[in-house]
Design an enzyme around this catalytic site. Structure first.
Site, short mmCIF file in Angstrom:
data_model
loop_
_atom_site.label_atom_id
_atom_site.label_comp_id
_atom_site.label_asym_id
_atom_site.label_seq_id
_atom_site.Cartn_x
_atom_site.Cartn_y
_atom_site.Cartn_z
N LYS A 72 40.12 41.10 35.08
CA LYS A 72 41.43 41.41 34.50
C LYS A 72 41.65 40.62 33.20
O LYS A 72 42.05 41.19 32.18
CB LYS A 72 42.52 41.07 35.53
N ASP B 274 47.52 44.94 36.78
CA ASP B 274 48.36 43.85 37.29
C ASP B 274 49.31 44.45 38.32
O ASP B 274 49.16 45.61 38.73
CB ASP B 274 49.10 43.13 36.14
#
Ligand code: SF4
Length: 223
Positions: A127, A146
């Site tokens: 991420k 997210d």
């Protein structure tokens, strides 16, 4: 929701993208940074913390530490104190130091531009690497998933997966690659401004007619 063919889903996602692009023409990463290293550090700090809080902390932090070597050579205690208010500060300080040490040792202090090299740095997951690649280098290697991206993808019926890695893989098959970085910004912006975790504002939602509202129990207009 009746089963939707891949073609129908791809067509719907095109319209969702157009609707979000119209609604948020200026969507961008809301972390403040002026170079790839700053974005990398800010992204590490943003875990379990708001971008607003991270920006307050980095406004001071980046005056004191300017290079990867500065972070690598910082005392752990000083770094912990400087980032304390972002939460999980002990782990974050360790990650920043080890990641910056690796940058100094293996990359002459520069942030590398590939997923493989970035995720080999200590404390940098997929991420974080996606945030850096997409925003600092304009490289669409993946989609940042997210909490907002996960929630909205599920509500919009784009995925049933719960795991961020699986959600990312499914979104990558649906969203054109050139839109990957912006797509997560659009979902994040919509999640912050309309599709709240609790009580989403469906009545005023710009993409209501494209959304099956999976898992949203409130009738439209109830907040
Ligand atoms: S219609 Fe409701 S659930 Fe769907 S994206 Fe809009 S705010 Fe979210």
């Amino acid at each position: 929701m009746p089963r939707e063919s891949t073609e129908a889903k791809t067509a719907r996602i095109k319209k969702i993208i157009a609707g979000l692009k119209r609604t948020y023409p200026d969507a961008h990463c809301e972390l403040n940074y002026s170079n790839p290293l700053e974005l990398l550090i800010a992204t590490i700090l943003s875990a379990q913390c708001t971008d607003k809080r991270v920006n307050l902390v980095t406004a001071e932090l980046f005056k004191k530490y300017r290079t990867a070597a500065d972070f690598a050579n910082a005392s752990l205690e000083d770094l912990e104190q400087a980032i304390k208010s972002t939460g999980f500060f002990r782990n974050k300080a360790k990650s920043i130091k080890s990641c910056c040490q690796a940058l100094v040792d293996r990359h002459s202090g520069e942030v590398p531009r590939t997923m493989e090299l970035l995720t080999e740095l200590g404390g940098v997951g997929r991420k974080t690497a996606n945030v850096v690649l997409g925003n600092a280098f304009n490289v669409n290697t993946g989609i940042v998933v997210d909490t907002h991206v996960a929630r909205l993808s599920q509500r919009l019926g784009l995925t049933k997966a719960e795991d961020a890695g699986k959600i990312e893989q499914e979104l990558m098959t649906l969203v054109p690659q050139k839109e990957w970085t912006l797509f997560s910004h659009w979902l994040i912006w919509h999640g912050r401004r309309r599709c709240y975790a609790r009580n989403p504002d469906c009545a005023n939602c710009e993409i209501l007619n494209l959304c099956p509202r999976i898992g949203v129990k409130l009738p439209v207009g109830t907040r």
